[in-house]
Scaffold this active site. Structure first.
Site, mmCIF file in Angstrom:
data_model
loop_
_atom_site.group_PDB
_atom_site.id
_atom_site.type_symbol
_atom_site.label_atom_id
_atom_site.label_comp_id
_atom_site.label_asym_id
_atom_site.label_seq_id
_atom_site.Cartn_x
_atom_site.Cartn_y
_atom_site.Cartn_z
ATOM 1 N N HIS A 181 -52.259 -40.306 21.658
ATOM 2 C CA HIS A 181 -51.136 -39.576 21.243
ATOM 3 C C HIS A 181 -51.827 -38.033 21.395
ATOM 4 O O HIS A 181 -50.879 -37.208 21.851
ATOM 5 C CB HIS A 181 -51.311 -39.510 19.603
ATOM 6 C CG HIS A 181 -50.371 -38.677 19.079
ATOM 7 N ND1 HIS A 181 -48.928 -39.082 18.656
ATOM 8 C CD2 HIS A 181 -50.592 -37.535 18.319
ATOM 9 C CE1 HIS A 181 -48.246 -37.811 18.357
ATOM 10 N NE2 HIS A 181 -49.344 -37.179 17.786
ATOM 11 N N CYS B 2 -45.139 -25.314 15.308
ATOM 12 C CA CYS B 2 -43.692 -25.445 14.727
ATOM 13 C C CYS B 2 -43.236 -26.813 14.625
ATOM 14 O O CYS B 2 -42.047 -27.235 13.778
ATOM 15 C CB CYS B 2 -42.716 -24.427 15.144
ATOM 16 S SG CYS B 2 -42.589 -24.510 17.010
#
Lengths: 262, 412
Positions: B91, B48
């Site tokens: 990342h 999400c």
């Protein structure tokens, strides 16, 4: 053996000291310091076990009869009982209470000459050995139960005050602290009872007289007996049970120095 | 082999943009397979808060960007981030450790990374990258306290209940009010093993519906005080204007509890529970402000732990960089070893003719000795080439080895 005892004392003291300091650091920032503390306790206890083994091998009778030697054995018993729970992360706060005290008592035992391998045994009678051993084991259990009760009151107060930082420091639940303290007393109480019974039997056999030490010991037995009855018979829990455990331990603090370390 | 990452996340894109490229598990798997067919390797991580494409192969960046723009339209172009190799690995490791999440250290992301990996079309690089990311995520959580403390009011309430009762299995919840806030708190307690015993509400229908979803029995609001005797945790979140449960109600219920503690959570504004309840022995009362203060404190703690987790992540990213760099010299090392083995075998064949027939045992000894000589000779050059690769000189060394040993000249 005298040299070996000397060589075992210092690693034990250093490891216990390291654990005490590391528990302090862990309370400020939980993590690595806590693990180092646990290892300090383990290593120190193993070294002290070695020291006691050397003392037992060197002596012909029961080697922990002088107050200082008994204190040495008492520290070992306290830390041994503590190790059962102390390795768990949530119980590290308990170490902060137990380890500095243990270090202090261990140093005191050293100052009194109780950590060497050359102490002369005064007791070789089996009855007396059982009496002293059982009482010291029971008192070690009571000391740990008192530490658990103190930690209970500390945590309970923080929860009552709704401190925002309550979850920052890993600590056992109130139910666990209450349960462990009660179980520790329930296990130690029979040892105390048996130790007193052995002592009284010896007293009756030797025609000794009833004195203040015996009275204080019986008062301690009565206090812990009340605890067991109230806790398991009348479901006393929480703050009341913690206060009773601490109050009873105050009697142990009276009995220990006058009865066994004098 | 170059690693490329193109993605969009909550840092730069509002939900209106993120939802355009959000994919369910099946969609993410299909996209990864389609991209892998074009370039080589691909994994799609879609949650999400983010949709990210990790791609390895020629034209990886362009393909990944085209895929995302194709899903979300040209408008998302400005919100995309593009990273390569070491930065892309760093990342992903931060994502897996929960350092890139809205709530630092949240635990759900690690499972989502694992899911993306399992559904991805991985090869040598992405397989290594994602396995190392999962390892980093686990390590950050076990070696720091970043994920230990609760990050929401309902999880803080459950954690506090655990501070009182320890294991919540067997603890009985009395839920007063059938609103969403109370339900969330009750769900959190139920997830940790507690049982929802009663739902008390003015509207019996709503109470029944909630009780049928979470278990327990629906009771009228007036029945709260009488059921309090058998409950361990009370969660209250009604819309009542005044106090729903007074001090005396709780005090009378405590008499039959045999010293068992009672944990009360008041999530309502105005408050449902009389603040004087907190004075009773064995009662622990927390209102919404208390819980929010606990959450604020634990989030601050998570941020402090995040600094330690960042060090773990950086260390792992450096390891991945070294591994990736070593890939540049792997073909040269493989060729060198193959050449050495070829020479060893041909020399053995020639020696066999000169030495006559060897027994099996003698042949085994000669095989072993010659193999050891080759291995020992090549060990140091192999190690040095890998070290050089980690220090960015790998290509130079690989070229030098190819030139000196004439590797690949036969094929030309």
């Amino acid at each position: 053996l005298v040299l070996v005892a000397e060589l075992l004392f210092w690693p034990a003291l250093v490891a216990y000291g390291e654990a005490a300091v590391a528990y302090g650091a862990d309370a400020r920032r939980p993590g690595l310091a806590g693990r180092l503390a646990t290892w300090g306790v383990r290593v120190g206890w193993l070294a002290q076990t070695g020291l006691l083994t050397v003392q037992a091998a060197r002596a012909e009778g029961f080697p922990w009869t002088s107050w200082a030697a008994a204190l040495n054995l008492f520290v070992w018993l306290v830390i041994g009982v503590y190790l059962i729970w102390g390795c768990r992360t949530r119980y590290r706060l308990l170490g902060l209470a137990v380890m500095p005290l243990a270090v202090g008592l261990f140093v005191l035992a050293r100052a009194g000459g109780g950590t060497g391998a050359g102490t002369e045994p005064h007791l070789s009678n089996l009855f007396l050995v059982l009496h002293v051993g059982l009482l010291l084991a029971a008192f070690a259990g009571f000391m740990l139960a008192a530490a658990l009760a103190a930690l209970y009151l500390f945590q309970e107060r923080r929860l009552k005050r709704r401190e925002a930082s309550i979850l920052r420091l890993p600590a056992p639940s109130l139910a666990a602290l209450d349960g462990f303290a009660a179980r520790t007393i329930a296990v130690s109480f029979p040892a105390l009872t048996l130790g007193i019974a052995v002592g009284l039997a010896r007293l009756a056999g030797s025609g000794g007289s009833f004195d203040a030490v015996i009275a204080a010991t019986l008062a301690t037995w009565l206090a812990y007996g009340c605890f067991v009855v109230l806790r398991y018979g009348l479901s006393w829990r929480g703050r009341r049970a913690a206060h009773l455990a601490l109050g009873s331990f105050a009697l142990v603090l009276v009995v220990l120095p006058i009865g066994h370390f004098s | 082999m170059s690693l490329a990452l193109v993605g969009i996340s909550h840092h730069r894109a509002p939900v209106e943009l993120r939802e355009r490229v959000a994919l369910d598990a099946r969609g993410a798997e299909a996209l990864a397979r389609r991209l892998a067919d074009d370039v080589g390797e691909a994994v799609c991580l879609s949650t999400c808060n983010r949709t990210e494409l990790y791609v390895v192969g020629p034209g990886a960046h362009a393909s990944a960007e085209a895929a995302l723009v194709g899903l979300g339209g040209e408008e998302i172009g400005g919100a995309l981030y593009r990273l390569r190799d070491e930065a892309a690995a760093l990342h992903l490791f931060r994502v897996a450790a929960g350092l890139d999440s809205m709530v630092p250290g949240e635990g759900e992301i690690l499972g989502q990374v694992r899911g993306a990996y399992e559904r991805g079309a991985t090869g040598l690089v992405l397989d290594r990258l994602f396995r190392q990311a999962l390892h980093t995520g686990r390590k950050a959580r076990t070696q720091t306290a970043i994920g230990e403390s609760p990050a929401s009011v309902s999880s803080a309430a459950a954690a506090l209940a655990e501070q009182v009762f320890g294991d919540l299995r067997g603890c009985r919840i009395l839920l007063v009010g059938a609103g969403k806030i109370g339900e969330a708190a009750a769900r959190n307690l139920v997830a940790r093993g507690a049982d929802l015993a009663f739902v008390a509400n003015r509207s019996r229908d709503r109470a029944n519906r909630l009780a049928s979803r979470l278990g327990g029995a629906a009771i009228p609001l007036e029945g709260t005080a009488s059921e309090l005797r058998s409950a361990d945790v009370l969660v209250s979140s009604t819309g009542a204007a005044g106090v729903v449960l007074g001090r005396d109600d709780v005090a009378s219920a405590l008499r039959g509890r045999k010293g068992r503690p009672l944990f009360l959570i008041d999530l309502a504004v105005p408050r449902d529970l009389d603040p004087a309840i907190a004075e009773l022995e064995g009662c622990y009362l927390y209102d919404i402000d208390d819980l929010e203060a606990v959450v604020a404190e634990t989030l601050a703690g998570r941020r402090r732990e995040a600094e330690r987790a960042e060090r773990i992540v950086a260390e792992q990213a450096e390891r991945f960089r070294e591994w990736q760099a070593s890939l540049e010299v792997v073909p040269a090392i493989a060729s060198l070893r193959a050449r050495a083995e070829e020479i060893r075998r041909s020399e053995l064949r020639r020696a066999e003719a000169r030495l006559g027939r060897l027994t099996d045992a003698e042949r085994s000894v000669v095989e072993s000795v010659t193999a050891q000589i080759v291995n020992k000779l090549l060990h140091l050059p192999t190690v040095r080439m890998k070290q050089a690769a980690a220090a960015a000189d790998g290509v130079l060394y690989a070229d030098a080895v190819r030139h000196l040993f004439g590797l690949g000249e036969d094929e030309r």
